[in-house]
Write a protein that holds these residues in place. Structure first.
Motif, PDB file in Angstrom:
ATOM      1  N   GLN A  60       0.857  -1.184   0.000  1.00 28.42           N
ATOM      2  CA  GLN A  60       0.000   0.000   0.000  1.00 28.42           C
ATOM      3  C   GLN A  60       0.893   1.234   0.000  1.00 28.42           C
ATOM      4  O   GLN A  60       1.746   1.392   0.874  1.00 28.42           O
ATOM      5  CB  GLN A  60      -0.927   0.009   1.211  1.00 28.42           C
ATOM      6  CG  GLN A  60      -1.983  -1.085   1.173  1.00 28.42           C
ATOM      7  CD  GLN A  60      -2.950  -1.001   2.342  1.00 28.42           C
ATOM      8  OE1 GLN A  60      -2.754  -0.230   3.278  1.00 28.42           O
ATOM      9  NE2 GLN A  60      -3.998  -1.811   2.295  1.00 28.42           N
ATOM     10  N   LEU A  61       0.684   2.080  -1.016  1.00 31.66           N
ATOM     11  CA  LEU A  61       1.497   3.276  -1.203  1.00 31.66           C
ATOM     12  C   LEU A  61       0.634   4.514  -1.074  1.00 31.66           C
ATOM     13  O   LEU A  61      -0.589   4.460  -1.144  1.00 31.66           O
ATOM     14  CB  LEU A  61       2.148   3.262  -2.592  1.00 31.66           C
ATOM     15  CG  LEU A  61       2.885   1.997  -3.022  1.00 31.66           C
ATOM     16  CD1 LEU A  61       3.277   2.102  -4.483  1.00 31.66           C
ATOM     17  CD2 LEU A  61       4.103   1.767  -2.154  1.00 31.66           C
ATOM     18  N   ARG A  62       1.317   5.649  -0.936  1.00 33.66           N
ATOM     19  CA  ARG A  62       0.620   6.931  -0.948  1.00 33.66           C
ATOM     20  C   ARG A  62       1.395   7.868  -1.872  1.00 33.66           C
ATOM     21  O   ARG A  62       2.566   8.129  -1.661  1.00 33.66           O
ATOM     22  CB  ARG A  62       0.518   7.508   0.465  1.00 33.66           C
ATOM     23  CG  ARG A  62      -0.488   8.658   0.570  1.00 33.66           C
ATOM     24  CD  ARG A  62      -0.809   8.943   2.019  1.00 33.66           C
ATOM     25  NE  ARG A  62      -1.377   7.778   2.665  1.00 33.66           N
ATOM     26  CZ  ARG A  62      -2.671   7.446   2.592  1.00 33.66           C
ATOM     27  NH1 ARG A  62      -3.492   8.193   1.884  1.00 33.66           N
ATOM     28  NH2 ARG A  62      -3.120   6.379   3.207  1.00 33.66           N
ATOM     29  N   ASP A  63       0.683   8.333  -2.917  1.00 34.49           N
ATOM     30  CA  ASP A  63       1.285   9.186  -3.934  1.00 34.49           C
ATOM     31  C   ASP A  63       0.615  10.549  -3.915  1.00 34.49           C
ATOM     32  O   ASP A  63      -0.587  10.658  -3.664  1.00 34.49           O
ATOM     33  CB  ASP A  63       1.137   8.543  -5.318  1.00 34.49           C
ATOM     34  CG  ASP A  63       1.717   9.402  -6.422  1.00 34.49           C
ATOM     35  OD1 ASP A  63       2.948   9.446  -6.541  1.00 34.49           O
ATOM     36  OD2 ASP A  63       0.927  10.035  -7.141  1.00 34.49           O
ATOM     37  N   ALA A  64       1.398  11.613  -4.203  1.00 37.74           N
ATOM     38  CA  ALA A  64       0.865  12.976  -4.147  1.00 37.74           C
ATOM     39  C   ALA A  64      -0.258  13.182  -5.159  1.00 37.74           C
ATOM     40  O   ALA A  64      -1.196  13.941  -4.903  1.00 37.74           O
ATOM     41  CB  ALA A  64       1.985  13.982  -4.396  1.00 37.74           C
ATOM     42  N   THR A  65      -0.191  12.521  -6.304  1.00 36.09           N
ATOM     43  CA  THR A  65      -1.209  12.690  -7.346  1.00 36.09           C
ATOM     44  C   THR A  65      -2.317  11.654  -7.246  1.00 36.09           C
ATOM     45  O   THR A  65      -3.505  11.984  -7.307  1.00 36.09           O
ATOM     46  CB  THR A  65      -0.565  12.607  -8.738  1.00 36.09           C
ATOM     47  OG1 THR A  65       0.434  13.614  -8.862  1.00 36.09           O
ATOM     48  CG2 THR A  65      -1.613  12.798  -9.826  1.00 36.09           C
ATOM     49  N   LEU A  66      -1.957  10.393  -7.077  1.00 34.28           N
ATOM     50  CA  LEU A  66      -2.937   9.308  -7.097  1.00 34.28           C
ATOM     51  C   LEU A  66      -3.607   9.071  -5.759  1.00 34.28           C
ATOM     52  O   LEU A  66      -4.666   8.449  -5.691  1.00 34.28           O
ATOM     53  CB  LEU A  66      -2.265   8.011  -7.558  1.00 34.28           C
ATOM     54  CG  LEU A  66      -1.696   8.003  -8.975  1.00 34.28           C
ATOM     55  CD1 LEU A  66      -0.950   6.709  -9.237  1.00 34.28           C
ATOM     56  CD2 LEU A  66      -2.802   8.194  -9.995  1.00 34.28           C
ATOM     57  N   GLY A  67      -2.992   9.553  -4.674  1.00 32.46           N
ATOM     58  CA  GLY A  67      -3.522   9.250  -3.350  1.00 32.46           C
ATOM     59  C   GLY A  67      -3.101   7.862  -2.923  1.00 32.46           C
ATOM     60  O   GLY A  67      -1.983   7.431  -3.186  1.00 32.46           O
ATOM     61  N   ARG A  68      -4.005   7.117  -2.305  1.00 33.74           N
ATOM     62  CA  ARG A  68      -3.680   5.761  -1.862  1.00 33.74           C
ATOM     63  C   ARG A  68      -3.667   4.816  -3.054  1.00 33.74           C
ATOM     64  O   ARG A  68      -4.564   4.823  -3.892  1.00 33.74           O
ATOM     65  CB  ARG A  68      -4.699   5.270  -0.838  1.00 33.74           C
ATOM     66  CG  ARG A  68      -4.493   3.810  -0.439  1.00 33.74           C
ATOM     67  CD  ARG A  68      -5.448   3.379   0.630  1.00 33.74           C
ATOM     68  NE  ARG A  68      -5.432   1.933   0.780  1.00 33.74           N
ATOM     69  CZ  ARG A  68      -6.072   1.265   1.740  1.00 33.74           C
ATOM     70  NH1 ARG A  68      -6.791   1.934   2.631  1.00 33.74           N
ATOM     71  NH2 ARG A  68      -6.024  -0.039   1.803  1.00 33.74           N
ATOM     72  N   VAL A  69      -2.623   3.982  -3.118  1.00 31.14           N
ATOM     73  CA  VAL A  69      -2.450   3.034  -4.205  1.00 31.14           C
ATOM     74  C   VAL A  69      -2.230   1.646  -3.609  1.00 31.14           C
ATOM     75  O   VAL A  69      -1.373   1.464  -2.741  1.00 31.14           O
ATOM     76  CB  VAL A  69      -1.251   3.403  -5.104  1.00 31.14           C
ATOM     77  CG1 VAL A  69      -1.095   2.377  -6.224  1.00 31.14           C
ATOM     78  CG2 VAL A  69      -1.418   4.802  -5.669  1.00 31.14           C
TER      79      VAL A  69
END
Length: 253
Positions: A60-69
């Protein structure tokens, strides 16, 4: 007996190799991650959690553009014996999705198979705003097959389909804002000689334009007058519907 064991030594070595690979693939990720993370350096995303194993895991990642991934994968162990990392991959975010099969060889050749995806145009707004443009709608990618050479880097082959659902669009022309509604657009991805192209057509098959990427890394866009016709916008010069009225290219790779 010792002679028989020595004669079968290659089978023992192969068995040991398979055992080590199987053991590594079954190692829990939460055990490996604390040792692996310092070796990766600064990451462009924030890693919230890792679960499962190297063979079948989830992150589980958190990206500035996509949000939670959320990303899931399952590796095919048999491919490792051929010097290749092959895995099914599923990536999901609030406004995007990607599924498919990925294979990477020791020669840095990447093969993508049966890739499908979804992208909401809201994720493109930061980029579009730079050109004072906006777009509403959704993109669907299906049946993408691609061959990428990471060493070059170069896109050697790509085939599939990209469909835009249609929606409101605005962009400047000669400094004046234009607003219109773009109908559904079908993008057929194919390989033509030494370049990858995306032919943009209406649902009736009429050509609107083309996106392309050449083997030398140059990519570009061609727009036909028919594109303005479907937007309900006039073109001041005399031109047939299939005439290319706009073309731009730049170095991409």
């Amino acid at each position: 007996m010792l002679q028989a064991l020595w004669a079968a030594r290659w089978y023992w070595i192969l068995g040991l190799f398979v055992f080590l690979i199987a053991g590594a693939l079954q190692t829990p990720l939460h055990f490996i991650w604390p040792y692996l993370k310092p070796q990766l350096g600064p990451l462009p995303v924030q890693v919230d959690s890792v679960t499962g194993t190297l063979w079948q895991g989830q992150v589980q990642l958190r990206d500035a553009t996509l949000g939670r991934v959320d990303a899931r994968w399952q590796i095919a162990p048999s491919a490792l014996l051929l010097g290749q990392l092959s895995s099914t991959l599923q990536v999901k975010a609030n406004a995007a999705r990607l599924d498919g099969e990925v294979a990477v060889g020791l020669d840095q050749q990447v093969q993508l198979q049966q890739v499908s995806g979804f992208l909401d145009s809201s994720l493109l707004q930061p980029l579009l705003r730079r050109g004072r443009a906006s777009l509403a709608g959704e993109f669907e990618l299906s049946q993408l097959h691609a061959h990428i050479d990471l060493a070059t880097p170069q896109l050697l082959d790509a085939r599939g389909r990209l469909v835009f659902s249609g929606g409101d669009v605005s962009f400047p022309v000669d400094g004046k804002p234009i607003s219109a509604t773009l109908p559904m657009v079908i993008g057929d991805i194919a390989q033509q000689e030494q370049r990858t192209v995306v032919d943009l057509n209406t649902t009736e098959g009429d050509a609107l334009g083309q996106l392309y990427l050449q083997a030398d890394g140059w990519g570009g866009t061609r727009i036909r007058r028919r594109f303005l016709d479907v937007l309900g916008q006039p073109w001041p010069a005399q031109a047939e519907a299939d005439t290319v009225i706009f073309e731009v290219s730049e170095k991409i790779l």
